[in-house]
Design a protein around this motif. Sequence first.
Motif, short mmCIF file in Angstrom:
data_model
loop_
_atom_site.label_atom_id
_atom_site.label_comp_id
_atom_site.label_asym_id
_atom_site.label_seq_id
_atom_site.Cartn_x
_atom_site.Cartn_y
_atom_site.Cartn_z
N UNK A 176 33.55 2.98 59.92
CA UNK A 176 32.70 4.17 60.09
C UNK A 176 31.84 4.39 58.85
N UNK A 177 32.40 4.10 57.67
CA UNK A 177 31.61 4.16 56.44
C UNK A 177 30.51 3.10 56.47
N UNK A 178 30.88 1.90 56.98
CA UNK A 178 29.88 0.82 57.09
C UNK A 178 28.76 1.21 58.05
N UNK A 179 29.11 1.91 59.13
CA UNK A 179 28.10 2.36 60.09
C UNK A 179 27.14 3.34 59.45
N UNK A 180 27.67 4.30 58.69
CA UNK A 180 26.83 5.29 58.03
C UNK A 180 25.91 4.65 57.00
N UNK A 181 26.42 3.63 56.29
CA UNK A 181 25.65 2.98 55.23
C UNK A 181 24.85 1.79 55.73
N UNK A 182 25.07 1.43 57.02
CA UNK A 182 24.47 0.21 57.58
C UNK A 182 24.77 -0.98 56.67
N UNK A 183 26.05 -1.11 56.31
CA UNK A 183 26.49 -2.17 55.40
C UNK A 183 27.75 -2.81 55.98
N UNK A 232 34.44 -6.75 51.74
CA UNK A 232 34.34 -6.65 50.27
C UNK A 232 35.41 -5.71 49.72
N UNK A 233 35.65 -4.60 50.41
CA UNK A 233 36.66 -3.66 49.95
C UNK A 233 38.05 -4.27 50.02
N UNK A 234 38.38 -4.89 51.17
CA UNK A 234 39.73 -5.41 51.37
C UNK A 234 40.01 -6.62 50.48
N UNK A 235 39.04 -7.53 50.37
CA UNK A 235 39.27 -8.78 49.65
C UNK A 235 38.77 -8.76 48.21
N UNK A 236 38.04 -7.70 47.84
CA UNK A 236 37.53 -7.63 46.48
C UNK A 236 37.97 -6.40 45.71
N UNK A 237 37.78 -5.23 46.31
CA UNK A 237 38.10 -3.98 45.60
C UNK A 237 39.60 -3.77 45.49
#
Length: 370
Positions: free
Chosen positions: A27-34, A40-45
Motif C-alpha cells: 500500500x505504501x508502494x501504491x501511494x509512492x508508485x514505487x 528493497x525494504x525486506x532484502x535491504x533495509x
Amino acid sequence: MTAAAVPWRDTKRPLWPLALVVPVLPFAALLLDAWWLTPVFILGVIPLIDVLVGDDRVNPPEEVVPALQASPYYRWITYLFLPAQYAALVVTCAVWARGPSVAAAAGLVLTAGLVNGIAINTAHELGHKRESLERWLSKIALAPTGYGHFFVEHNRGHHVRVATPEDPASSRLGESFWSFWPRTVKGSFLSAWKLETSRHRLRGRSPWSLRNDILNAWAMTAVLFTALAVAFGPGVLIFLALQAVVGFSTLEAVNYLEHYGLLRQRNAAGRYEKVDPRHSWNSDRLTTNVFLFQLQRHSDHHANPLRRYQTLRSFDVSPQLPAGYATMLVLALVPPLWRRVMDPRVLRHYNGDVTKANTKPTFSVRHEDR
C-alpha cells in the motif's frame, strides 16, 4: 520491592505488531508508485536494521509460559496478517491489470511474491496448532502461493525426517540453493501426496475427496485465482503464477538455510537420534525475529512444535548463523559466498569431522574450509 520480586514481562510485546508491516508495504508502494519498495525494504533495509539493533537472547521463564501461550493478543496478530495479505494481493492484481511498465511489473511480482512467501511463515505458525480455526487459516494463508501441500509435508514429513538425507527440505553441505530448489520442490510435493493418500487409505476411504488436506488447500487456490481472474481479467493469471513461484521459492530459501549440513546421528539401534537444539541453525537477530514471529529460534520450534512464537527460546548449544534470515536469504542466492561463509561453520560444529554432517554425495572439503 526487590529485583527478584519484579514480575517478568515480555519487552517485545509492543514490537510484535511490526510483523504486519510486511503486508502493508504494497500500500505504501501504491501511494509512492514505487513497486521496488517492498523487495528493497525486506532484502535491504531489514538486514541493515538487524545489524544496528543486534541480538536478543532473552528467554521467557517457564513459569510464565502457560499465560503467554494462552494470551489472545499474540494470536490476533497472526490472524490480522491474513486480511492484510489478501488486500495486498488484490491491490497488486489491480495494478497489474492496468499494464505497468516492465520495471514496475518486475517489482510488482517481487512485491506480491515476497509478501505471500512471508505469509507462508504465518501459515507455518498457525498450521502447527491443534485448534481447527488456526489450521484452516493456515491453508488460507497458503492459497496465494498454491503451496497448500506444505501444510501436510511440513507437519508430518519435515518434522519427522528433519536433518536427515531422507528429508527433501533439509539442505546438504556443499549443495547450492539452485540445486536444492528442484529437489525440495519436487520431493516435498511427492512426500506430501504419499503421506496424505496413505492417511486416507489407512482409514478405508478414497483420497480423492475434499477431506484430503492437499486437495482442499489447492481448491482454495483455484477459487481464489478464478475470482481474481474474473475481477481483473485472465491476464492476471500470469501475474499470479509468477508471484506464486517467488513466494514458495522464498519459503524454500528459508528451508535451505535452516538446516544446512546438519545431521542427526544414528543410535546403537540404527535409528536417528531425537531432534534437539543442535539440528537447526538459529539467529537471535531481534528485528528479523519480530518480523518472522521468531522463526529464527528454530531449534526450540523443532524440539517443541506446539510452542507459540512468543514462548520460543534460544539455546547456547544451537549452531548460530552469522546474520538474520533476511541477510542469509540473499547470501544463499550466491553459492560461492554462501559456501565461504557457511561450510567452515558446519565443519566447526562437528569439530572438523565431515562424516557427521549431512553432505551432498559429491561433496569435498575445500582447502580453505579445513
